[in-house]
Scaffold this motif. Structure first.
Motif, short mmCIF file in Angstrom:
data_model
loop_
_atom_site.label_atom_id
_atom_site.label_comp_id
_atom_site.label_asym_id
_atom_site.label_seq_id
_atom_site.Cartn_x
_atom_site.Cartn_y
_atom_site.Cartn_z
N ALA A 53 -52.02 -37.83 -4.28
CA ALA A 53 -50.70 -37.63 -4.89
C ALA A 53 -50.70 -38.37 -6.23
N ALA A 54 -50.82 -37.60 -7.29
CA ALA A 54 -50.86 -38.22 -8.62
C ALA A 54 -50.05 -37.38 -9.59
N PRO A 55 -49.14 -38.06 -10.31
CA PRO A 55 -48.81 -39.49 -10.19
C PRO A 55 -48.08 -39.77 -8.88
N GLY A 56 -47.87 -41.06 -8.59
CA GLY A 56 -47.30 -41.44 -7.30
C GLY A 56 -45.81 -41.22 -7.20
N SER A 57 -45.37 -40.01 -7.47
CA SER A 57 -43.96 -39.64 -7.37
C SER A 57 -43.64 -39.19 -5.95
N VAL A 58 -42.38 -39.34 -5.56
CA VAL A 58 -41.98 -38.85 -4.25
C VAL A 58 -42.21 -37.34 -4.15
N PHE A 59 -42.05 -36.63 -5.25
CA PHE A 59 -42.30 -35.19 -5.25
C PHE A 59 -43.78 -34.90 -4.99
N ALA A 60 -44.67 -35.65 -5.66
CA ALA A 60 -46.10 -35.44 -5.47
C ALA A 60 -46.52 -35.79 -4.05
N VAL A 61 -45.92 -36.83 -3.49
CA VAL A 61 -46.25 -37.23 -2.13
C VAL A 61 -45.88 -36.13 -1.14
N TYR A 62 -44.65 -35.63 -1.26
CA TYR A 62 -44.23 -34.58 -0.33
C TYR A 62 -44.99 -33.27 -0.55
N ALA A 63 -45.38 -33.00 -1.78
CA ALA A 63 -46.12 -31.77 -2.05
C ALA A 63 -47.48 -31.77 -1.36
N GLN A 64 -48.05 -32.96 -1.14
CA GLN A 64 -49.36 -33.04 -0.51
C GLN A 64 -49.30 -33.49 0.95
N THR A 65 -48.09 -33.70 1.49
CA THR A 65 -47.96 -34.15 2.88
C THR A 65 -48.40 -33.06 3.84
N ALA A 66 -49.22 -33.44 4.82
CA ALA A 66 -49.66 -32.49 5.84
C ALA A 66 -48.46 -31.99 6.65
N PHE A 73 -39.75 -43.86 -9.06
CA PHE A 73 -39.69 -43.10 -7.81
C PHE A 73 -39.81 -41.60 -8.04
N LEU A 74 -39.14 -41.09 -9.06
CA LEU A 74 -39.18 -39.65 -9.31
C LEU A 74 -40.32 -39.26 -10.25
N GLY A 75 -40.57 -40.09 -11.25
CA GLY A 75 -41.63 -39.77 -12.20
C GLY A 75 -43.02 -40.19 -11.76
N GLY A 76 -43.08 -41.14 -10.83
CA GLY A 76 -44.38 -41.56 -10.31
C GLY A 76 -45.12 -42.54 -11.19
N ILE A 77 -44.44 -43.14 -12.19
CA ILE A 77 -45.10 -44.11 -13.07
C ILE A 77 -44.88 -45.51 -12.49
N HIS A 78 -45.82 -45.95 -11.67
CA HIS A 78 -45.64 -47.21 -10.96
C HIS A 78 -45.66 -48.42 -11.88
N GLU A 79 -46.35 -48.31 -13.02
CA GLU A 79 -46.47 -49.49 -13.87
C GLU A 79 -45.13 -49.93 -14.45
N ILE A 80 -44.11 -49.12 -14.29
CA ILE A 80 -42.79 -49.49 -14.80
C ILE A 80 -42.25 -50.74 -14.11
N TYR A 81 -42.67 -50.99 -12.86
CA TYR A 81 -42.13 -52.18 -12.16
C TYR A 81 -43.04 -53.39 -12.31
N PHE A 82 -44.23 -53.23 -12.89
CA PHE A 82 -45.15 -54.36 -13.00
C PHE A 82 -44.55 -55.53 -13.77
N PRO A 83 -43.85 -55.31 -14.90
CA PRO A 83 -43.28 -56.47 -15.62
C PRO A 83 -42.29 -57.28 -14.79
N TYR A 84 -41.58 -56.62 -13.88
CA TYR A 84 -40.62 -57.35 -13.04
C TYR A 84 -41.34 -58.34 -12.13
N PRO A 92 -42.38 -49.30 -1.93
CA PRO A 92 -42.23 -50.73 -2.27
C PRO A 92 -41.66 -50.97 -3.66
N GLY A 93 -42.12 -50.22 -4.64
CA GLY A 93 -41.60 -50.39 -6.00
C GLY A 93 -40.12 -50.06 -6.08
N LEU A 94 -39.70 -49.02 -5.34
CA LEU A 94 -38.28 -48.66 -5.33
C LEU A 94 -37.45 -49.79 -4.75
#
Length: 653
Positions: free
Chosen positions: A322-335, A278-289, A250-252
């Motif tokens: 998956a922390a931080p919420g990066s696409v890399f972290a998500v895929y690393a923990q995907t079943a 998306f890559l770094g997993g720092i979701h708060e970057i989109y909060f100001p928008y 959603p943030g992306l």
């Protein structure tokens, strides 16, 4: 340039939830590496894993099971003990340490073991309760006899107190807390099952997405979703709950919409923000928008609901958070059976968020670009501190600039105190009376300072504690050229200056801090270690410290040199040795032939034993002496200890 951001007063229930969520997050986040390790081991070694033939995942029939007795343990081998014991104990230790340093961490870990043994489920919630409780109660108990223990009995009392109280808390956890926490976990789990069975799980985005923007998500994520998801993953090998908040889709989508349909600073900064998010997993970057245009929360909710719906439809999940919420972290923990569903969830949630955000942005009549800087400040006000990620969205520091400087060292009482005194004088002389300069131990740093000064060997450690600050490394504490650069930095960063503070009245040092008997004008040492011992023995003879403190002075020197420059060294003990200090005192030794101090000459050696902060004023005065060549010459020419005291007594505060 990085500085602190002024924040508005924070009140109300939202603030308490934020603080509670942050506290929970601070217990879990330092241990995410352990969760990742557990997730990878689960993927590799359980019955349906990639390397199940090694027989160390579930433990049945393996040599680990035979030796360790885990054969009958549900999910034994490595997987079971890690999630049952290792992860909760790490969380409990971290929670206790946050409250009362290492001692609180140890008691918190003991207390956590009790609640673990009293239940059959992974006791993350129990660890989040018992860990801080152990640290907090131990701190209160220690305060009862603080300063009342006879010298020589401190270690005995401290160790037995921690052991006895830890045992009591472990028993309390076993018989009282474990049934309570198990009941709560069962009810929360039943609520989640109800949502899943009725296809209502996507509705959680109505709460989670607004909560993220308001920094309330940590309480939900680490207080509820992570414990329940971990229990679910233990049974099923995966959990959809780990994806409710961590999905970066959603943030992306929102940021892509700003890239295409945004205006001004928001449009220009969106591409960089998208990469960080998306890559770094720092979701708060989109909060100001979103805060800049609150109606865009609808896009986040729609995107979040889409992602959860697809995940639920394909029955996907992650093995661990998956922390931080990066696409890399998500895929690393995907079943292993969930890659397709997770991919579709990322694409679907990003697409829906983009479409809704695009429609909202295009539908604006006045096409106002919004004030991203103001929105970022508002976000940081809600967060309660400066956001590292959002600094990429705003311009360099302007009005207000750097208002707080901290000089940090290991103990926060020796070299940092003198360095801060020197820098403080330079800052005041330059007219910046609104800029505070303090000293602090690195272990006690908080990410609230605009600029941090450390010895170059300590800068990396300080940066971990204060990542938002500007960091300056120095070699020479007394006359570092970086001090002048800091003053110039203040001139550039701060648009307003104040009138220099007038010199305060001179104050007499006197007292017991520096006794005449602790001043030696003809030191006998010929090397650094002997000089440390000579200065330390003077403190021992003065009755200020126990003999063991001298050993800690040598230990301190092995970590970072206490040579200050200008021919001055100030050896002092480690933080752990403060229990060996009976009262604050200082010794003074002068050498006719300067001692080789790690390749630098030390003509004057000042031994320090700081029980509190009452010695800091004296250190500041000593620093001023060694900045004045005439005063140094007087110390060099002094014939009696009284003359040394006379030099120091005449220095203004």
């Amino acid at each position: 340039m990085s500085t602190t951001t002024p924040t508005a007063p924070r009140h109300g229930a939202r603030v308490h939830v934020q603080k509670f969520g942050t506290f929970l997050s601070n217990m879990v986040m330092p241990n995410i590496g352990a969760f990742i390790a557990w997730g990878l081991i689960t993927a590799l070694f359980i019955e349906v894993g990639w390397l199940t033939s090694l027989g160390i995942g579930e433990g049945k029939g393996s040599w680990v099971a035979e030796i360790g007795g885990w054969g009958d343990f549900a999910g034994g081998g490595i997987v079971g003990p890690m999630i049952t014991y290792l992860l909760p104990i790490l969380i409990g230790y971290t929670g206790g340490k946050m409250v009362y340093d290492t001692r609180g961490g140890v008691v918190g870990a003991i207390a956590t073991m009790g609640v673990i043994a009293g239940t059959e489920i992974p006791m993350f919630m129990g660890a989040m309760i018992m860990g801080p409780l152990g640290g907090w109660t131990m701190k209160r108990i220690d305060a009862i006899w603080d300063g009342r223990i006879r010298p020589g009995f401190e270690m005995l009392v401290n160790n037995f107190a921690a052991g006895i109280w830890g045992g009591i808390l472990a028993t309390f956890g076993f018989f009282v807390m474990s049934p309570i926490v198990t009941f709560i976990a069962d009810k929360l789990g039943a609520g989640v099952d109800l949502l899943v069975e009725n296809g209502l799980l996507p509705l959680t985005s109505l709460i989670i997405e607004p909560a993220k923007v308001l920094f309330l998500n940590n309480a939900i994520n680490h207080g509820v979703l992570t414990p329940l998801g971990t229990s679910q993953a233990l049974e099923d090998g995966k959990s959809i709950l780990f994806l409710l908040e961590a999905n970066p889709g959603p943030g992306l989508g929102l940021l892509i919409a700003f890239m295409v349909f945004g205006r001004g600073a928001a449009k220009a900064s969106a591409p960089g923000a998208a990469i960080i998010h998306f890559l770094g997993g720092i979701h708060e970057i989109y909060f100001p928008y979103v805060l800049m245009k609150p109606k865009l929360i609808l896009a986040m909710i729609a995107g979040g609901m889409t992602g959860v719906f697809i995940n639920d439809l394909f029955d996907v999940g992650l093995r661990a958070p998956a922390a931080p919420g990066s696409v890399f972290a998500v895929y690393a923990q995907t079943a292993s059976d969930s890659y397709v569903g997770v991919t579709l969830s990322l694409l679907g949630s990003a697409t829906v968020a983009f479409l809704v955000a695009a429609a909202l942005l295009k539908g604006e009549r006045n096409r106002d670009e919004g004030d991203l800087t103001a929105a970022t400040a508002s976000m940081e006000a809600m967060k309660g501190k400066r956001s590292i990620a959002s600094s990429a969205l705003t311009a360099p520091v302007g009005h207000g600039g750097i208002t707080s400087i901290v000089f940090a060292c290991d103990a926060g009482m020796g070299s940092s105190a003198m360095g801060a005194s020197v820098l403080r004088k330079k800052v005041r002389d330059a007219g910046f009376d609104d800029v505070t300069v303090v000293n602090q131990a690195i272990a006690n740093l908080t990410d609230t300072y605009g600029l941090v000064v450390t010895h170059r060997d300590l800068t990396d450690r300080a940066r971990q504690k204060t990542p938002s600050a500007v960091h300056v490394s120095v070699d020479d504490f007394m006359s570092s050229p970086q001090y002048d650069e800091i003053v110039e930095l203040l001139r550039r960063a701060n648009s307003e200056t104040a009138t220099p503070i007038p010199v305060q009245e001179a104050a007499v040092l006197g007292g017991e801090l520096l006794a005449v008997e602790s001043i030696v004008l003809e030191g006998r040492a010929t090397n650094r270690d002997d000089a440390i011992t000579e200065a330390g023995d003077l403190l021992v003879r003065a009755g200020a410290v126990d003999p063991s403190y001298v050993a800690s002075m040598h230990e301190r020197e092995q970590s970072v040199s206490t040579h200050m420059g200008k021919g001055l060294a100030i050896p002092h003990g480690t933080n752990e040795a403060k229990g060996s200090i009976r009262r604050t005192a200082i010794s003074f030794v002068r050498y006719a032939e300067p001692v080789d101090w790690n390749g630098k000459p030390a003509e004057f050696v000042v031994g320090i034993a700081g029980a509190g902060k009452d010695h800091l004023d004296l250190l500041g005065r000593i620093a001023q002496v060694f900045l004045d060549p005439d005063q140094v010459a007087r110390l060099r020419a002094a014939q009696t200890p009284e003359e040394v005291k006379a030099v120091l007594d005449g220095v203004p505060a």
